[in-house]
Design an enzyme around this catalytic site. Structure first.
Site, PDB file in Angstrom:
ATOM      1  N   GLY A 195       0.860  -1.188   0.000  1.00  0.00           N
ATOM      2  CA  GLY A 195       0.000   0.000   0.000  1.00  0.00           C
ATOM      3  C   GLY A 195       0.892   1.234   0.000  1.00  0.00           C
ATOM      4  O   GLY A 195       1.935   1.272  -0.655  1.00  0.00           O
ATOM      5  N   HIS A 196       0.501   2.243   0.795  1.00  0.00           N
ATOM      6  CA  HIS A 196       1.268   3.493   0.821  1.00  0.00           C
ATOM      7  C   HIS A 196       2.704   3.285   1.296  1.00  0.00           C
ATOM      8  O   HIS A 196       3.656   3.698   0.633  1.00  0.00           O
ATOM      9  CB  HIS A 196       0.574   4.509   1.739  1.00  0.00           C
ATOM     10  CG  HIS A 196      -0.740   4.968   1.203  1.00  0.00           C
ATOM     11  ND1 HIS A 196      -1.948   4.460   1.641  1.00  0.00           N
ATOM     12  CD2 HIS A 196      -1.031   5.869   0.255  1.00  0.00           C
ATOM     13  CE1 HIS A 196      -2.926   5.043   0.980  1.00  0.00           C
ATOM     14  NE2 HIS A 196      -2.406   5.901   0.131  1.00  0.00           N
ATOM     15  N   HIS A 251       6.758   2.161  20.747  1.00  0.00           N
ATOM     16  CA  HIS A 251       6.377   3.151  19.738  1.00  0.00           C
ATOM     17  C   HIS A 251       4.938   3.626  19.965  1.00  0.00           C
ATOM     18  O   HIS A 251       4.044   2.820  20.160  1.00  0.00           O
ATOM     19  CB  HIS A 251       6.508   2.489  18.359  1.00  0.00           C
ATOM     20  CG  HIS A 251       6.051   3.340  17.219  1.00  0.00           C
ATOM     21  ND1 HIS A 251       6.608   4.548  16.913  1.00  0.00           N
ATOM     22  CD2 HIS A 251       5.087   3.140  16.295  1.00  0.00           C
ATOM     23  CE1 HIS A 251       6.016   5.067  15.859  1.00  0.00           C
ATOM     24  NE2 HIS A 251       5.076   4.229  15.460  1.00  0.00           N
TER      25      HIS A 251
HETATM   26  N1  LIG Z   1       6.326   1.949  12.205  1.00  0.00           N
HETATM   27  C1  LIG Z   1       6.144   3.131  11.577  1.00  0.00           C
HETATM   28  O1  LIG Z   1       6.898   4.079  11.821  1.00  0.00           O
HETATM   29  C2  LIG Z   1       5.018   3.275  10.567  1.00  0.00           C
HETATM   30  C3  LIG Z   1       4.871   4.438   9.799  1.00  0.00           C
HETATM   31  C4  LIG Z   1       3.824   4.497   8.882  1.00  0.00           C
HETATM   32  C5  LIG Z   1       2.942   3.399   8.777  1.00  0.00           C
HETATM   33  N2  LIG Z   1       3.111   2.302   9.560  1.00  0.00           N
HETATM   34  C6  LIG Z   1       2.212   1.131   9.485  1.00  0.00           C
HETATM   35  O2  LIG Z   1       2.404   0.454   8.238  1.00  0.00           O
HETATM   36  C7  LIG Z   1       1.212  -0.283   7.934  1.00  0.00           C
HETATM   37  C8  LIG Z   1       0.815  -0.036   6.487  1.00  0.00           C
HETATM   38  O3  LIG Z   1       0.382   1.311   6.330  1.00  0.00           O
HETATM   39  P1  LIG Z   1      -0.117   1.831   4.897  1.00  0.00           P
HETATM   40  O4  LIG Z   1      -0.413   3.281   5.051  1.00  0.00           O
HETATM   41  O5  LIG Z   1       0.813   1.383   3.850  1.00  0.00           O
HETATM   42  O6  LIG Z   1      -1.501   1.030   4.738  1.00  0.00           O
HETATM   43  P2  LIG Z   1      -2.216   0.657   3.352  1.00  0.00           P
HETATM   44  O7  LIG Z   1      -3.615   0.302   3.709  1.00  0.00           O
HETATM   45  O8  LIG Z   1      -1.970   1.700   2.337  1.00  0.00           O
HETATM   46  O9  LIG Z   1      -1.450  -0.672   2.866  1.00  0.00           O
HETATM   47  C9  LIG Z   1      -1.597  -1.915   3.490  1.00  0.00           C
HETATM   48  C10 LIG Z   1      -1.497  -2.980   2.406  1.00  0.00           C
HETATM   49  O10 LIG Z   1      -1.514  -4.269   3.036  1.00  0.00           O
HETATM   50  C11 LIG Z   1      -2.233  -5.134   2.160  1.00  0.00           C
HETATM   51  N3  LIG Z   1      -2.636  -6.340   2.910  1.00  0.00           N
HETATM   52  C12 LIG Z   1      -3.602  -6.462   3.851  1.00  0.00           C
HETATM   53  N4  LIG Z   1      -3.651  -7.743   4.273  1.00  0.00           N
HETATM   54  C13 LIG Z   1      -2.688  -8.421   3.613  1.00  0.00           C
HETATM   55  C14 LIG Z   1      -2.251  -9.782   3.615  1.00  0.00           C
HETATM   56  N5  LIG Z   1      -2.812 -10.688   4.420  1.00  0.00           N
HETATM   57  N6  LIG Z   1      -1.249 -10.139   2.779  1.00  0.00           N
HETATM   58  C15 LIG Z   1      -0.668  -9.233   1.947  1.00  0.00           C
HETATM   59  N7  LIG Z   1      -1.051  -7.929   1.905  1.00  0.00           N
HETATM   60  C16 LIG Z   1      -2.039  -7.535   2.720  1.00  0.00           C
HETATM   61  C17 LIG Z   1      -3.389  -4.279   1.662  1.00  0.00           C
HETATM   62  O11 LIG Z   1      -3.981  -4.813   0.474  1.00  0.00           O
HETATM   63  C18 LIG Z   1      -2.671  -2.949   1.408  1.00  0.00           C
HETATM   64  O12 LIG Z   1      -2.169  -2.865   0.089  1.00  0.00           O
HETATM   65  C19 LIG Z   1       0.139   0.184   8.960  1.00  0.00           C
HETATM   66  O13 LIG Z   1       0.038  -0.782   9.985  1.00  0.00           O
HETATM   67  C20 LIG Z   1       0.731   1.480   9.502  1.00  0.00           C
HETATM   68  O14 LIG Z   1       0.283   1.777  10.800  1.00  0.00           O
HETATM   69  C21 LIG Z   1       4.137   2.218  10.421  1.00  0.00           C
END
Ligand SMILES: NC(=O)c1ccc[n+]([C@@H]2O[C@H](COP(=O)([O-])OP(=O)(O)OC[C@H]3O[C@@H](n4cnc5c(N)ncnc54)[C@H](O)[C@@H]3O)[C@@H](O)[C@H]2O)c1
Length: 308
Positions: free
Chosen positions: A12-13, A176
């Site tokens: 995703g993002h 975190h």
């Molecule tokens: N640790 C950090 O500093 C930090 C910073 C930003 C985001 N994040 C985390 O990263 C994660 C992703 O964020 P995002 O904005 O990219 O979300 P998003 O919704 O844009 O992307 C998530 C992706 O995961 C896919 N997905 C869901 N279930 C799946 C599975 N079983 N197998 C394969 N793919 C699967 C979805 O189709 C989607 O494309 C979130 O949990 C967010 O909180 C962490």
């Protein structure tokens, strides 16, 4: 490492931005993109491949399966589910736990030297569960933890002090999120305590204001543009580089803390086998109490989850 293969699961993002940054960095031979949504995965492969060809990157980007991903040298977990209307934070957390746990079951067994980087939130809780389910040693499972928070706060201190970020030694540590702890008591510029260094110029760092500002920054970015993928995408690339080239850079990442029986962020040297050495910082009493309270809360959540 001869031919480095990196997989990103969940494009995703955040996963997409990490794929883009890794491709521009051009040190991986192969980059496998995996997602439960095949249309999105294939679109990301095509888009990032354009970046690879136009930048002459050596990285070959292709679509992969969970099983293929588990045989890569580094596997980055960026899966997640978005807030659904009316959903609470706890419901979202349990949804992410269930997604990540079934994903790890589907992927195991992993290549025995693989290093897993968990980015999905809640990152410390998920990294602990991933390590338990993966069958890999704790040193080979890392959470991105407070690495991005540390970089952001250092950047803000740089703006104030005009000293380059690489000369500022300041870490955000612990679990975190809301209860992470800034190690002000150990912060230095060069080798001088940061407050002492500034006092020489009659300057004072407002710790509380800075903490408020760097935390608000996440909320402001999310409110304005829906996600904040670029910073974390670069952090993921930096972690992969430290692993692939066995750099042993000391980074504030989430890793297993025997003192608490769970994952949280402390500085650690990151190399080819993941955590090469942990460098727990001796905090002052107040910082240590706060870190310890949030670690205990996380551990009791983990104990509750393991009963289900
Ligand atoms: N640790 C950090 O500093 C930090 C910073 C930003 C985001 N994040 C985390 O990263 C994660 C992703 O964020 P995002 O904005 O990219 O979300 P998003 O919704 O844009 O992307 C998530 C992706 O995961 C896919 N997905 C869901 N279930 C799946 C599975 N079983 N197998 C394969 N793919 C699967 C979805 O189709 C989607 O494309 C979130 O949990 C967010 O909180 C962490």
């Amino acid at each position: 490492m001869s031919a480095a293969r990196v997989a990103i699961v969940g494009v995703g993002h955040v996963g997409g931005a990490a794929a883009f940054a890794l491709t521009l960095a051009s040190f991986a031979d192969q980059l496998l993109l995996v997602d439960v949504d095949p249309k999105k995965r294939d679109a990301q492969v095509r888009d990032v491949s354009d970046a690879a060809y136009s930048s002459n990157s050596r990285t070959l980007v292709r679509a992969g399966t969970c099983r293929e991903a588990s045989q890569c040298d580094i596997i980055v977990i960026t899966v997640g589910s978005k807030f659904a209307l009316g959903q609470t934070t706890i419901e979202l957390t349990y949804r992410n736990i269930s997604i990540v746990q079934s994903l790890i079951k589907e992927m195991a067994p992993f290549q025995k030297d693989a290093v897993l980087i968990v980015v999905s939130n809640p990152v410390d809780l998920l990294a602990t569960l991933v390590q338990q389910a993966s069958g890999l040693p704790a040193s080979q499972v890392i959470g991105s933890g407070t690495f991005l928070d540390s970089v952001r706060l250092r950047g803000m201190v740089t703006e104030y002090t005009k000293v380059p970020a690489k000369s500022i030694h300041l870490f955000v540590l612990g679990v975190h999120g809301e209860h992470q702890v800034v190690a002000w008591s150990r912060a230095t510029i060069g080798s001088m305590p940061i407050d002492e260094a500034l006092a020489k110029d009659n300057s004072v760092l407002d710790h509380q204001q800075l903490e408020k500002d760097y935390k608000n920054q996440s909320k402001e970015i999310i409110q304005a543009k829906g996600s904040m993928p670029f910073g974390i995408g670069t952090i993921i690339t930096c972690l992969c580089s430290s692993i692939i080239f066995n750099k042993r850079n000391v980074l504030p990442v989430s890793h297993f803390q025997p003192r608490f029986g769970c994952y949280l962020s402390m500085p650690a040297a990151v190399g080819r086998r993941g955590i090469a050495q942990s460098f727990p910082i001796l905090l002052d009493k107040d910082e240590d109490n706060r870190l310890s309270d949030s670690a205990k809360a996380l551990k009791s959540n983990l104990d509750r989850i393991s009963k289900f």
